[in-house]
Each structure stands twice: as structure tokens, then as C-alpha cells.
Scaffold this active site. Structure first.
Site, PDB file in Angstrom:
ATOM      1  CD  GLU A 127      -1.937   0.085   7.437  1.00  0.00           C
ATOM      2  OE1 GLU A 127      -0.848  -0.399   6.803  1.00  0.00           O
ATOM      3  OE2 GLU A 127      -1.716   1.284   8.232  1.00  0.00           O
ATOM      4  CD  GLU A 157      -2.944   3.115  13.691  1.00  0.00           C
ATOM      5  OE1 GLU A 157      -2.014   3.706  12.617  1.00  0.00           O
ATOM      6  OE2 GLU A 157      -3.043   2.008  13.568  1.00  0.00           O
TER       7      GLU A 157
HETATM    8  C1  XIL Z   1       4.042   1.616  13.099  1.00  0.00           C
HETATM    9  C2  XIL Z   1       4.914   1.982  14.271  1.00  0.00           C
HETATM   10  O1  XIL Z   1       4.368   3.273  14.869  1.00  0.00           O
HETATM   11  C3  XIL Z   1       6.358   2.032  14.218  1.00  0.00           C
HETATM   12  O2  XIL Z   1       7.103   2.043  15.079  1.00  0.00           O
HETATM   13  C4  XIL Z   1       6.812   0.503  13.441  1.00  0.00           C
HETATM   14  O3  XIL Z   1       7.940   0.497  13.171  1.00  0.00           O
HETATM   15  C5  XIL Z   1       5.789   0.443  12.057  1.00  0.00           C
HETATM   16  O4  XIL Z   1       4.375   0.595  12.501  1.00  0.00           O
HETATM   17  N1  XIL Z   1      -0.377   2.219  10.828  1.00  0.00           N
HETATM   18  C6  XIL Z   1      -0.561   1.430  11.569  1.00  0.00           C
HETATM   19  C7  XIL Z   1       0.638   1.153  12.909  1.00  0.00           C
HETATM   20  O5  XIL Z   1      -1.527   0.657  11.720  1.00  0.00           O
HETATM   21  O6  XIL Z   1       0.745  -0.135  13.116  1.00  0.00           O
HETATM   22  C8  XIL Z   1       2.034   1.616  12.380  1.00  0.00           C
HETATM   23  O7  XIL Z   1       2.615   1.809  13.223  1.00  0.00           O
HETATM   24  C9  XIL Z   1       1.622   3.124  11.768  1.00  0.00           C
HETATM   25  C10 XIL Z   1       0.680   3.262  10.718  1.00  0.00           C
END
Ligand code: XIL
Length: 385
Positions: free
Chosen positions: A178, A294
Site C-alpha cells: 500500500e 486479498e
Molecule cells: C487487516 C486484518 O485483516 C485485520 O485483522 C487487521 O486488524 C488490520 O489489517 N489490506 C492488507 C491487510 O494488506 O494487511 C489488511 O489486514 C486488510 C487490508
């Protein structure tokens, strides 16, 4: 009665009519189109095959998997067994993030990650690393300790230690997560993070080089969200990501793949297959692989009715995956969780009506949903790699 409302009532969606005030007209019309389209569609995502997703993906030279947690996999045996049945790759949801793995400046906590890598390998699954550099999930000590004099050494120590610890056991690392955020106003579109402030844009190159040195076998990934939709902001994000990848490649920084998070919003994110395909081609032309890392579908803006909600979510999975799997550079699809029993969206994007969210392939009872079938169908229809 308007066409949208009539449609809503035909489908038994009294709720939709009452949602109008909170949804902007544009979203409402997109949602109504999505409802219309899904109710017109032939084929209802009824489960037609029982073969698990991992097998159907493997048959096409693809990898399917999901994220989970040490706490969940070690305590919920039934879930763990279903996970191993469906997934060929596991990515830890938080165990390898800075806050968990590097809780104090001179201490690394590998225990949860080690348990997970063993679980993965014991079930014939690959293991992903997530993530070495991110503005999120930084430990409390970070802000007090890190400054422009020691930042490079701290970053290098983190990557060398963590990627070194798991070297040889990782399919792919999300080296940088990100890094793009055009609203921050920079011409390169980079997000204004502590890493950027302390090291400049070169922090990305430093991270990839250190990861390549620590684990020469892992596929090194740049991972980001908001790259799939038709909206203008997604267009800006695609342009900035492409520019970043081009720059990294042109200076010989070892980046091997783009990770597309694919967090979809039902009723909000619109698919523009032409734009999406062109983007994927541009990425592939840089000699990069692509992973969908994701995927989930937020159902916050969708009607409460479970039958309709599940159909819309399934439709989004199938439409999106059938476009991206057409691109031969796409090698893997991961969902951010496997079952609605455990999803970050219950906490981060709960529904206003408090109905449990349903963004993933299996329901909270671990039964296959229409989304599971839609994903399987997209694999079945994908060209072989
Ligand atoms: C999220 C997790 O799912 C949560 O449990 C945590 O508290 C915050 O992070 N993009 C990403 C992930 O790259 O690391 C994120 O994961 C969701 C969005």
C-alpha cells in the site's frame, strides 16, 4: 413506484426502498443494476461440482488459498480441516506484520508465524509472507525510536532477520504494501508514510533489494488495493502503480509480481473489463506476474435478504475472476479469509442492520456458498497456465 423500487419489491426487498436516503443516487442505481442483472442471469451458482477449490485451481496451473490466523487454526479444528481441504496456500493475517513479529526494537517473535508455516507445510500448502514494509501495524516503539539517522539500519535489520528466518519456506513476500495514495498530492502518487518521510521514495528499492538478498527463492511482490474498479480514483491508482513498477524495473530493483488486493464492495465497485484487462496486460508487459492477494466482497451496501445478497456476491466473484483469469500472468487467487465465521469485515465494515456479513466462499457454518461455486466455476473456465 419507480423501476428500482418495483424491482426491489418483486424480489421481496422491502429494505432496499428504505435505504435510499443513505445511499447516493449513483450508488443506488448501480446497486439496482446489479440486482437486475443477477436476477436476469441464467445459471444460479447452484453447486454443480464438489471438487475443492485448490484442486480446481491446480488443474489450471493456478494457486488458490486464503488468509487465516494462528489463534484460529490452532483452536478451531473443524475450520482448520476445511482450510486444508480448500486451500493450497496460506497467508498469515497479522502474524508477520511488524507489530506482532517485532514487538520491541531488539526482539523478534517468530512463534505464531513458525506454527503457521509448519501447519501449511504439514498440509501440503504453500506459505506467503505478509508484509515487510507497510505504514499500518507499526509497533508502539516505532515512533519514539526511529529517526532519519537510524531508519535504514532498522529497516534492513527487520527485513534481513524476518525474511532470513523464513528463507526457503516462502512462496511469495509482500515486500511493500500500500505505498500508493494519489490524494496525498505527490506527482509520483506515493503515500505519505513514515518510510517515505524518513527515507524518500528509495525506501521501496531498499526493501526489495534486502528481501532478495535474505530470501533469493521467494517471489517478491508489490501489493496494493483499489486497482480493480472503474472509478476515477482507481484509474489514478492504476496509473501510479504502473509508474512505480516501471521505475523499479528500469533501475533493476528485484520486483517479481504485483499483488492486487481486490477488496470489492457489492453495489459500489464497478467492473470495467476493458480497463482492467489493459492494466493487467501493461503489468504483464513489464515481465511481472500478478497475484490476486486479498479478495473479499463487502456486503454492507447490499440488501439484507440472504438469498439475493449471496447471489450478488457470487456474481461479483465470477465476473471479476473471469476477467482476471483470462490474463496468463495471473498465477494465484487468494481470498482474505475462507469462511464468514472469521472475517475482518465483521469488525471493519459491519452492516448497519447488524446482520452478519457474508463476504467469503464458506458461510459461518463452513458450508459452501454460491460464492464458493462462482470461484470454482471461474477456475474451471480459466485457460490453463
Ligand atoms: C487487516 C486484518 O485483516 C485485520 O485483522 C487487521 O486488524 C488490520 O489489517 N489490506 C492488507 C491487510 O494488506 O494487511 C489488511 O489486514 C486488510 C487490508
Amino acid at each position: 413506484m419507480s423501476k428500482i423500487r418495483r424491482r426491489a419489491f418483486v424480489l421481496g426487498l422491502g429494505t432496499l426502498a428504505g435505504m435510499g436516503t443513505s445511499i447516493v443516487a449513483d450508488e443506488l442505481s448501480h446497486l439496482s443494476n446489479q440486482i437486475q442483472e443477477i436476477s436476469d442471469r441464467k445459471g444460479d451458482f447452484t453447486v454443480i461440482r464438489n471438487t475443492p477449490l485448490r484442486k480446481r485451481a491446480t488443474a489450471k496451473g493456478l494457486i488458490y488459498g486464503a488468509t487465516s490466523q494462528h489463534r484460529i487454526l490452532s483452536s478451531d479444528k473443524k475450520f482448520a480441516a476445511r482450510f486444508a481441504q480448500e486451500c493450497a496456500i496460506l497467508v498469515p493475517e497479522g502474524e508477520l506484520k511488524w507489530r506482532t513479529i517485532h514487538p520491541s526494537p531488539n526482539y523478534f517473535n517468530f512463534k505464531p508465524g513458525d506454527w503457521m508455516v509448519e501447519f501449511a507445510h504439514a498440509h501440503g500448502m504453500l506459505f506467503r509472507g505478509h508484509t515487510l514494509v507497510w505504514h499500518g501495524s507499526l509497533p508502539r516503539w516505532f515512533a519514539d525510536t526511529v529517526n532519519s539517522r537510524n531508519v535504514e539500519q532498522i529497516l534492513l535489520k527487520h527485513i534481513t532477520t524476518v525474511a532470513g528466518h523464513y528463507a526457503g519456506k516462502i512462496h511469495s513476500w509482500d515486500v511493500v504494501n500500500e505505498a500508493i495514495h494519489p490524494p496525498h498530492g505527490r506527482t509520483d502518487g506515493l503515500r505519505n508514510t513514515p518510510w517515505l518521510q524518513l527515507l524518500g521514495p528509495n525506501y521501496i528499492d531498499i526493501a526489495f533489494r534486502a528481501a532478495a538478498k535474505a530470501d533469493p527463492q521467494a517471489l517478491l511482490v508489490y501489493n496494493d488495493f483499489g486497482l480493480d474498479g472503474a472509478a476515477y480514483q482507481d484509474e489514478l491508482r492504476r496509473t501510479a502503480v504502473l509508474k512505480l513498477l516501471e521505475r523499479l524495473k528500469s533501475v533493476g530493483t528485484p520486483v517479481h509480481a504485483l499483488g492486487i488486493q481486490a477488496h470489492w464492495w457489492g453495489g459500489v465497485t464497478r467492473l470495467d473489463s476493458g480497463k482492467l484487462k489493459a492494466f493487467l496486460r501493461d503489468v504483464a508487459d513489464l515481465d511481472l506476474k500478478i497475484m490476486i492477494t486479498e479478495m473479499d466482497v463487502t456486503d454492507k451496501k447490499l440488501p439484507k435478504d440472504v438469498i439475493l445478497r449471496d447471489r450478488i456476491v457470487a456474481g461479483i466473484y465470477e465476473d471479476y475472476l473471469s476477467v482476471v483469469l483470462d490474463e496468463p500472468a495471473v498465477i494465484a487467487v487468494l481470498t482474505w479469509g475462507l469462511s464468514d465465521r472469521y472475517t475482518w469485515l465483521s469488525k471493519y465494515q459491519p452492516r448497519k442492520d447488524r446482520a452478519p456479513v457474508r463476504p467469503l466462499p464458506l458461510d459461518a457454518q463452513l458450508n459452501r456458498k454460491l460464492a464458493w461455486n462462482a470461484i470454482g466455476r471461474a477456475f474451471d473456465n480459466a485457460p490453463k497456465r
